[in-house]
Design a protein around this motif. Structure first.
Motif, PDB file in Angstrom:
ATOM      1  N   ASN A 101       0.870  -1.126  -0.116  1.00  0.00           N
ATOM      2  CA  ASN A 101      -0.069   0.186  -0.144  1.00  0.00           C
ATOM      3  C   ASN A 101       0.673   1.297  -0.063  1.00  0.00           C
ATOM      4  O   ASN A 101       0.422   2.245  -0.699  1.00  0.00           O
ATOM      5  N   ALA A 102       2.006   1.262   0.802  1.00  0.00           N
ATOM      6  CA  ALA A 102       2.809   2.391   0.849  1.00  0.00           C
ATOM      7  C   ALA A 102       3.058   2.789  -0.567  1.00  0.00           C
ATOM      8  O   ALA A 102       3.021   4.155  -1.036  1.00  0.00           O
ATOM      9  N   GLY A 103       3.659   1.936  -1.577  1.00  0.00           N
ATOM     10  CA  GLY A 103       4.052   2.224  -2.839  1.00  0.00           C
ATOM     11  C   GLY A 103       3.008   2.669  -3.756  1.00  0.00           C
ATOM     12  O   GLY A 103       2.590   3.492  -4.632  1.00  0.00           O
ATOM     13  N   ALA A 104       1.645   1.493  -3.612  1.00  0.00           N
ATOM     14  CA  ALA A 104       0.735   1.657  -4.525  1.00  0.00           C
ATOM     15  C   ALA A 104      -0.141   3.010  -4.149  1.00  0.00           C
ATOM     16  O   ALA A 104      -0.726   3.667  -5.188  1.00  0.00           O
ATOM     17  N   VAL A 105      -0.371   3.467  -2.973  1.00  0.00           N
ATOM     18  CA  VAL A 105      -1.235   4.626  -3.051  1.00  0.00           C
ATOM     19  C   VAL A 105      -0.523   5.855  -3.492  1.00  0.00           C
ATOM     20  O   VAL A 105      -1.147   6.699  -3.972  1.00  0.00           O
ATOM     21  N   VAL A 106       0.942   5.983  -3.220  1.00  0.00           N
ATOM     22  CA  VAL A 106       1.609   6.863  -3.778  1.00  0.00           C
ATOM     23  C   VAL A 106       1.542   6.969  -5.383  1.00  0.00           C
ATOM     24  O   VAL A 106       1.439   7.798  -5.947  1.00  0.00           O
ATOM     25  N   LEU A 107       1.700   5.743  -6.069  1.00  0.00           N
ATOM     26  CA  LEU A 107       1.645   5.495  -7.227  1.00  0.00           C
ATOM     27  C   LEU A 107       0.453   5.961  -7.890  1.00  0.00           C
ATOM     28  O   LEU A 107       0.059   6.701  -8.863  1.00  0.00           O
ATOM     29  N   THR A 108      -0.862   5.704  -7.182  1.00  0.00           N
ATOM     30  CA  THR A 108      -2.030   6.129  -7.680  1.00  0.00           C
ATOM     31  C   THR A 108      -2.381   7.362  -7.513  1.00  0.00           C
ATOM     32  O   THR A 108      -2.794   8.029  -8.609  1.00  0.00           O
ATOM     33  N   SER A 121       4.593   0.853  14.189  1.00  0.00           N
ATOM     34  CA  SER A 121       6.017   0.711  14.412  1.00  0.00           C
ATOM     35  C   SER A 121       6.530  -0.143  13.102  1.00  0.00           C
ATOM     36  O   SER A 121       7.661  -0.825  13.396  1.00  0.00           O
ATOM     37  N   LEU A 122       5.741  -0.224  12.034  1.00  0.00           N
ATOM     38  CA  LEU A 122       6.117  -1.139  10.950  1.00  0.00           C
ATOM     39  C   LEU A 122       7.356  -0.570  10.393  1.00  0.00           C
ATOM     40  O   LEU A 122       7.621   0.846  10.199  1.00  0.00           O
ATOM     41  N   THR A 123       8.138  -1.209   9.441  1.00  0.00           N
ATOM     42  CA  THR A 123       9.175  -0.734   8.693  1.00  0.00           C
ATOM     43  C   THR A 123       8.923  -0.721   7.381  1.00  0.00           C
ATOM     44  O   THR A 123       7.993  -1.528   6.794  1.00  0.00           O
ATOM     45  N   LEU A 124       9.866  -0.350   6.560  1.00  0.00           N
ATOM     46  CA  LEU A 124       9.726  -0.167   4.845  1.00  0.00           C
ATOM     47  C   LEU A 124      11.159  -0.706   4.388  1.00  0.00           C
ATOM     48  O   LEU A 124      11.576   0.230   3.630  1.00  0.00           O
ATOM     49  N   PRO A 125      11.521  -1.893   4.455  1.00  0.00           N
ATOM     50  CA  PRO A 125      12.786  -2.392   3.915  1.00  0.00           C
ATOM     51  C   PRO A 125      12.737  -2.233   2.301  1.00  0.00           C
ATOM     52  O   PRO A 125      11.721  -2.614   1.730  1.00  0.00           O
ATOM     53  N   SER A 126      14.082  -1.890   1.660  1.00  0.00           N
ATOM     54  CA  SER A 126      13.896  -1.568   0.210  1.00  0.00           C
ATOM     55  C   SER A 126      13.495  -2.820  -0.627  1.00  0.00           C
ATOM     56  O   SER A 126      12.915  -2.822  -1.751  1.00  0.00           O
ATOM     57  N   PHE A 127      14.017  -4.102  -0.235  1.00  0.00           N
ATOM     58  CA  PHE A 127      13.672  -5.232  -1.088  1.00  0.00           C
ATOM     59  C   PHE A 127      12.180  -5.420  -1.221  1.00  0.00           C
ATOM     60  O   PHE A 127      11.742  -6.005  -1.716  1.00  0.00           O
ATOM     61  N   ARG A 128      11.259  -5.101  -0.127  1.00  0.00           N
ATOM     62  CA  ARG A 128       9.903  -5.425  -0.336  1.00  0.00           C
ATOM     63  C   ARG A 128       8.984  -4.716  -1.374  1.00  0.00           C
ATOM     64  O   ARG A 128       8.003  -4.720  -1.536  1.00  0.00           O
ATOM     65  N   ILE A 129       9.895  -3.700  -1.955  1.00  0.00           N
ATOM     66  CA  ILE A 129       9.236  -3.217  -3.381  1.00  0.00           C
ATOM     67  C   ILE A 129       8.868  -4.312  -4.358  1.00  0.00           C
ATOM     68  O   ILE A 129       7.976  -4.320  -5.159  1.00  0.00           O
ATOM     69  N   SER A 130       9.474  -5.641  -3.977  1.00  0.00           N
ATOM     70  CA  SER A 130       9.082  -6.845  -4.986  1.00  0.00           C
ATOM     71  C   SER A 130       7.893  -7.043  -4.849  1.00  0.00           C
ATOM     72  O   SER A 130       6.923  -7.285  -5.885  1.00  0.00           O
ATOM     73  N   PHE A 131       7.052  -6.792  -3.888  1.00  0.00           N
ATOM     74  CA  PHE A 131       5.619  -7.085  -3.534  1.00  0.00           C
ATOM     75  C   PHE A 131       4.764  -6.116  -4.191  1.00  0.00           C
ATOM     76  O   PHE A 131       3.631  -6.484  -4.779  1.00  0.00           O
ATOM     77  N   PHE A 132       5.140  -5.060  -4.391  1.00  0.00           N
ATOM     78  CA  PHE A 132       4.678  -3.563  -5.059  1.00  0.00           C
ATOM     79  C   PHE A 132       4.660  -4.047  -6.488  1.00  0.00           C
ATOM     80  O   PHE A 132       3.586  -3.874  -7.036  1.00  0.00           O
ATOM     81  N   PHE A 133       5.586  -4.457  -7.006  1.00  0.00           N
ATOM     82  CA  PHE A 133       5.993  -4.759  -8.486  1.00  0.00           C
ATOM     83  C   PHE A 133       4.906  -5.805  -8.769  1.00  0.00           C
ATOM     84  O   PHE A 133       4.186  -5.976  -9.957  1.00  0.00           O
ATOM     85  N   LEU A 134       4.812  -6.912  -7.935  1.00  0.00           N
ATOM     86  CA  LEU A 134       4.173  -8.364  -8.309  1.00  0.00           C
ATOM     87  C   LEU A 134       2.532  -7.603  -8.285  1.00  0.00           C
ATOM     88  O   LEU A 134       1.640  -8.012  -9.030  1.00  0.00           O
ATOM     89  N   TRP A 135       2.319  -6.688  -7.326  1.00  0.00           N
ATOM     90  CA  TRP A 135       0.938  -6.337  -7.338  1.00  0.00           C
ATOM     91  C   TRP A 135       0.340  -5.591  -8.664  1.00  0.00           C
ATOM     92  O   TRP A 135      -0.647  -5.905  -9.034  1.00  0.00           O
ATOM     93  N   THR A 136       1.127  -4.684  -9.074  1.00  0.00           N
ATOM     94  CA  THR A 136       0.821  -3.870 -10.258  1.00  0.00           C
ATOM     95  C   THR A 136       1.066  -4.879 -11.390  1.00  0.00           C
ATOM     96  O   THR A 136       0.114  -4.678 -12.230  1.00  0.00           O
ATOM     97  N   GLY A 137       1.788  -5.752 -11.660  1.00  0.00           N
ATOM     98  CA  GLY A 137       1.983  -6.610 -12.520  1.00  0.00           C
ATOM     99  C   GLY A 137       0.728  -7.740 -12.757  1.00  0.00           C
ATOM    100  O   GLY A 137       0.284  -7.843 -13.818  1.00  0.00           O
ATOM    101  N   ILE A 138       0.103  -8.040 -11.530  1.00  0.00           N
ATOM    102  CA  ILE A 138      -0.944  -8.752 -11.472  1.00  0.00           C
ATOM    103  C   ILE A 138      -2.123  -7.982 -12.048  1.00  0.00           C
ATOM    104  O   ILE A 138      -2.946  -8.500 -13.006  1.00  0.00           O
TER     105      ILE A 138
END
Length: 338
Positions: A205-212, A254-271
């Motif tokens: 959601n962190a990436g998808a909301v900003v992208l949207t 208290s959640l974090t946002l590690p850089s490698f988790r962008i992979s799930f964001f790419f998968l979400w948009t790809g789907i």
């Protein structure tokens, strides 16, 4: 310039014909999409699965970013009781669900044809899960508070010479004026699994909301007159409420946002993109966004550009969390616990 943009946005063809898909533009766009899938799956294997199977021989930054189940419901400041985060998540879920219902009643099931509604729905699911996790957190907090108080009383009794077994030997922290204990040991439990899924939802959601929102306000909105788009209160609401609530959640959790988790964001948009390809190949319904149309001359460029935009979209939220960390460490050094 405006004329060329108008022609680009209006260009279209029947996607249900075989000739639409048998051209070099489709091939290049497919390479972009499946390359992002391949890279995402590799990152998930390298930094998630492989690491969790114990193949890593040394501690990495990803090890430090592993989620403890308590972080899914624990506020970032000790003085904030988890019940306040529960209240925020319940209110956020209710407002987003109401907006989604109103939008669906007005436009029907076709509203879920758009990436905006996909992301809005995912964020609604996130707050629904967050509400349940926070209820669990409040229960744990109250239970640990009771155990901590019993331990405190037992320690006082021992100092007075009365030997009473301790009910809990775990270290305690102060949250909202309550004594709460957390186990430092990592255990593989259903709570850990759900907390992990919840964290991944937050990061998508962190990436998808900003992208949207950025795509709408900076790409689509300036050219609304090119086609007769329905610009209404609900349209504005869908592209502002999501970001406002997500920022509020980010300020509290208290959640974090590690850089490698962008992979799930790419998968979400790809789907979503593949879903659009399948729908348009079967039904002549038209593309929800002009830059998804594979018949336009610059389709590969549009696809590459939209793929690259994922990086700053995710990066912006990483900077927001970094800024939050710096400010909280400065303002609340004794209370900040992220």
């Amino acid at each position: 310039m405006m004329f060329s943009l108008r022609m680009l946005f209006e260009a279209t063809a029947d996607a249900t014909t075989l000739g639409y898909w048998l051209n070099w533009r489709v091939l290049i766009c497919a390479i972009w999409v499946f390359a992002s899938f391949t890279l995402s799956i590799w990152m998930i294997w390298e930094y998630e699965i492989k690491d969790r199977l114990g193949h890593s021989t040394q501690e990495t930054q990803q090890d430090k970013n592993k989620l403890r189940s308590c972080e899914a419901w624990r506020p970032c400041l000790r003085q904030i009781h988890p019940i306040w985060m529960l209240a925020f998540r319940v209110c956020a879920f209710g407002s987003m669900l109401a907006s989604l219902i109103v939008k669906t009643l007005a436009n029907g099931a076709s509203t879920f044809y758009y990436y905006t509604q996909w992301t809005f729905t995912l964020l609604t699911i996130y707050f629904a899960c967050g509400s349940v996790i926070s209820i669990y957190g409040v229960f744990i907090c109250n239970r640990k508070r009771t155990e901590g108080l019993n331990e405190h009383l037992n320690e006082n009794n021992m100092e007075e010479g009365q030997h009473v077994p301790l009910l809990s030997g775990k270290p305690s922290n102060l949250i909202g004026g309550n004594i709460v204990s957390y186990s430092k040991e990592q255990s593989f439990s259903p709570a850990d699994i759900w907390s992990y899924i919840f964290e991944v939802l937050f990061q998508i959601n962190a990436g998808a909301v900003v992208l949207t929102d950025c795509t709408y306000w900076f790409v689509i909105f300036p050219f609304l007159t090119i086609k007769d788009y329905n610009f209404s209160f609900m349209t504005i609401n869908m592209h502002t409420l999501n970001l406002a609530l997500l920022l509020g959640e980010t300020a509290l959790n208290s959640l974090t946002l590690p850089s490698f988790r962008i992979s799930f964001f790419f998968l979400w948009t790809g789907i979503y993109v593949i879903f659009q390809w399948i729908i348009n190949a079967v039904v002549s319904i038209g593309w929800p966004y002009p830059f998804l149309d594979l018949s336009v001359p610059y389709a590969p460029l549009w696809y590459a550009l939209m793929g690259l935009i994922h990086i700053p979209s995710y990066g912006v939220f990483m900077l927001i969390i970094k800024l939050k960390h710096e400010l909280m460490m400065k303002w609340f050094p004794q209370s900040y616990q992220c």
